[in-house]
Design a protein around this motif. Structure first.
Motif, PDB file in Angstrom:
ATOM      1  N   ARG A 198      -0.342  12.080  -8.211  1.00 54.12           N
ATOM      2  CA  ARG A 198      -1.715  11.811  -8.675  1.00 54.12           C
ATOM      3  C   ARG A 198      -1.854  10.383  -9.183  1.00 54.12           C
ATOM      4  O   ARG A 198      -2.844   9.699  -8.897  1.00 54.12           O
TER       5      ARG A 198
ATOM      6  N   HIS B 289       0.832  -1.216   0.000  1.00 52.12           N
ATOM      7  CA  HIS B 289       0.000   0.000   0.000  1.00 52.12           C
ATOM      8  C   HIS B 289       0.863   1.261   0.000  1.00 52.12           C
ATOM      9  O   HIS B 289       0.339   2.365  -0.077  1.00 52.12           O
TER      10      HIS B 289
ATOM     11  N   LYS C  91      -1.995   8.023  -6.250  1.00 47.85           N
ATOM     12  CA  LYS C  91      -3.311   8.096  -5.596  1.00 47.85           C
ATOM     13  C   LYS C  91      -4.348   7.326  -6.411  1.00 47.85           C
ATOM     14  O   LYS C  91      -5.125   6.538  -5.866  1.00 47.85           O
TER      15      LYS C  91
ATOM     16  N   LEU D  68      -1.621   4.340  -0.468  1.00 48.66           N
ATOM     17  CA  LEU D  68      -1.955   5.186   0.680  1.00 48.66           C
ATOM     18  C   LEU D  68      -0.839   6.160   1.026  1.00 48.66           C
ATOM     19  O   LEU D  68      -1.067   7.170   1.681  1.00 48.66           O
ATOM     20  N   ALA D  69       0.365   5.845   0.608  1.00 45.95           N
ATOM     21  CA  ALA D  69       1.533   6.673   0.959  1.00 45.95           C
ATOM     22  C   ALA D  69       2.599   6.479  -0.110  1.00 45.95           C
ATOM     23  O   ALA D  69       2.497   5.575  -0.960  1.00 45.95           O
TER      24      ALA D  69
ATOM     25  N   LYS E  19       2.756   3.588   9.396  1.00 49.22           N
ATOM     26  CA  LYS E  19       1.696   2.730   8.825  1.00 49.22           C
ATOM     27  C   LYS E  19       2.148   1.981   7.575  1.00 49.22           C
ATOM     28  O   LYS E  19       1.351   1.728   6.666  1.00 49.22           O
TER      29      LYS E  19
ATOM     30  N   ARG F 285       5.413  10.376   2.601  1.00 45.22           N
ATOM     31  CA  ARG F 285       4.240  11.237   2.653  1.00 45.22           C
ATOM     32  C   ARG F 285       3.011  10.372   2.461  1.00 45.22           C
ATOM     33  O   ARG F 285       2.998   9.432   1.676  1.00 45.22           O
ATOM     34  N   PHE F 286       1.948  10.678   3.203  1.00 46.17           N
ATOM     35  CA  PHE F 286       0.659  10.046   2.932  1.00 46.17           C
ATOM     36  C   PHE F 286       0.028  10.737   1.726  1.00 46.17           C
ATOM     37  O   PHE F 286       0.390  11.873   1.374  1.00 46.17           O
ATOM     38  N   LEU F 287      -0.934  10.062   1.113  1.00 44.83           N
ATOM     39  CA  LEU F 287      -1.537  10.596  -0.115  1.00 44.83           C
ATOM     40  C   LEU F 287      -2.970  11.073   0.093  1.00 44.83           C
ATOM     41  O   LEU F 287      -3.663  11.424  -0.875  1.00 44.83           O
ATOM     42  N   ASP F 288      -3.419  11.114   1.331  1.00 44.77           N
ATOM     43  CA  ASP F 288      -4.806  11.497   1.635  1.00 44.77           C
ATOM     44  C   ASP F 288      -5.228  12.779   0.930  1.00 44.77           C
ATOM     45  O   ASP F 288      -6.335  12.892   0.413  1.00 44.77           O
ATOM     46  N   ASP F 289      -4.335  13.770   0.928  1.00 43.89           N
ATOM     47  CA  ASP F 289      -4.694  15.109   0.455  1.00 43.89           C
ATOM     48  C   ASP F 289      -4.412  15.313  -1.024  1.00 43.89           C
ATOM     49  O   ASP F 289      -4.597  16.425  -1.544  1.00 43.89           O
TER      50      ASP F 289
END
Lengths: 165, 165
Positions: A102, A75, A105, A110-111, B141, A158-162
Motif C-alpha cells: 500500500r 518507477h 502504491k 508501478l511495480a 516494464k 509484481r505490478f501494483l495496479d490492483d
C-alpha cells in the motif's frame, strides 16, 4: 500491533532484530558479523522509507521501501523485510508485506521487485507468492547459505495496479 | 587498442563517454542530465575495478567490475560497460567484455550477473549471448525508454568456470 514509520529512537531494537536475522546466514547477503555502522544506513537513510511493527512499544519487525533503480528505473520499488525470530508465526511478515504494498502504491510506484529471495527460504517465497509476486528470474548458486552451501536466489516481481490503498 | 586499469587522469574522457551514452535514454537507468558528481563514483571508487580501452591516448570505452552483492553473495561479479558512440562497430564492447570476464575470473569470482540489460538494446543482448551469458530473468516494464516508453529489462548470468585467464 501498529505499523508506523520508524524513528531514530527505534534503532536500538531494530539493530537487535537485524543481528538476529543475519546471524542465521540463511536469508540475507549481510554477513553475521556485519557492523552496526553498516547496517543502520540500510534502514534509516534519506530516500528510503522505513516502517516498524510496533507491539505496545516492542518492535517486532520492520521493512524498508525505496526505488529499486534511479531515474529511468525509479518507477519500480524495492523492499526488504525482517521479523524478530522470537515472534515468528504471528503473520507479522504478511502484515508488513501488505502494508508495504500500500505504501508503495501511495508513493506512485508501478511495480515492486525483490532482487534476492533465497530459494531455500521457502517461507518467504510462499509469502510473496501469496501476496501476488511471481518469480521472474532465478540466479543460480548466487547465495552462500551457511548450512547448504551455494543455493539459488529468486528475483520476484509484481505490478501494483490492483493494490488498494 | 590497449585495455588497462583506469586512472584519475582518464576521468575527463570517461565523463564525455558517460554523457554521450546516457543522453540516448535507451540503455542505462541514469537520466540524461545526471551530474558529474554522481557519475564519477560509479566508475572510480574503492572496491570497484575500472578499466578503459585506450586507443593511442584516446579513451574509447570502459568497464567497471565489482561484487554484485556483499558478503554471502560476493562470489558473483557485476559489471557495466560503455563504449563511445562515435566508435561503435569496432567490437570495442566485445573486447571489453572478454577482458572483463578474465579479470573477474582472476579476482576469484564464480559467476557474473548483469542486473539490468534493457531488452530493446538488442546489440547488448546479442553480445552477452555471444560471450556465454544467458537470460535468467526478465523484469517486465522495468525501464522507461526515452522513445518506446516502458520496456522490459533482462537479468543475464554466466558462470566463469570455462573462462581462460
Amino acid at each position: 500491533m501498529n505499523i508506523r514509520p520508524a524513528t531514530d529512537a527505534d534503532w536500538t531494537q531494530m539493530w537487535r532484530i537485524f543481528q538476529a536475522v543475519v546471524a542465521t546466514g540463511t536469508t540475507y547477503a549481510y554477513a553475521p558479523d556485519t557492523r552496526e555502522a553498516e547496517a543502520r544506513p540500510y534502514w534509516l537513510t534519506p530516500g528510503t522509507q522505513c516502517f516498524v511493527a510496533d507491539d505496545e512499544g516492542q518492535i517486532v519487525g520492520m521493512y524498508r521501501l525505496t526505488a529499486n533503480r534511479r531515474d529511468l528505473g525509479s518507477h519500480v520499488a524495492n523492499a526488504s523485510f525482517m521479523v524478530d525470530p522470537r515472534h515468528q508465526g504471528r503473520r507479522i511478515g504478511e502484515a508488513l508485506g501488505r502494508d508495504c504494498l500500500r505504501e508503495a502504491k501511495r508513493a506512485g510506484f508501478l511495480a515492486m521487485q525483490f532482487n534476492f529471495v533465497v530459494s531455500t527460504n521457502t517461507g518467504a517465497v510462499a509469502l510473496w507468492h501469496k501476496l501476488g509476486f511471481e518469480i521472474v528470474g532465478t540466479l543460480p548458486k548466487a547465495f552462500q547459505h551457511r548450512e547448504r552451501g551455494l543455493v539459488d536466489a529468486h528475483v520476484m516481481y509484481r505490478f501494483l495496479d490492483d493494490v488498494v490503498v
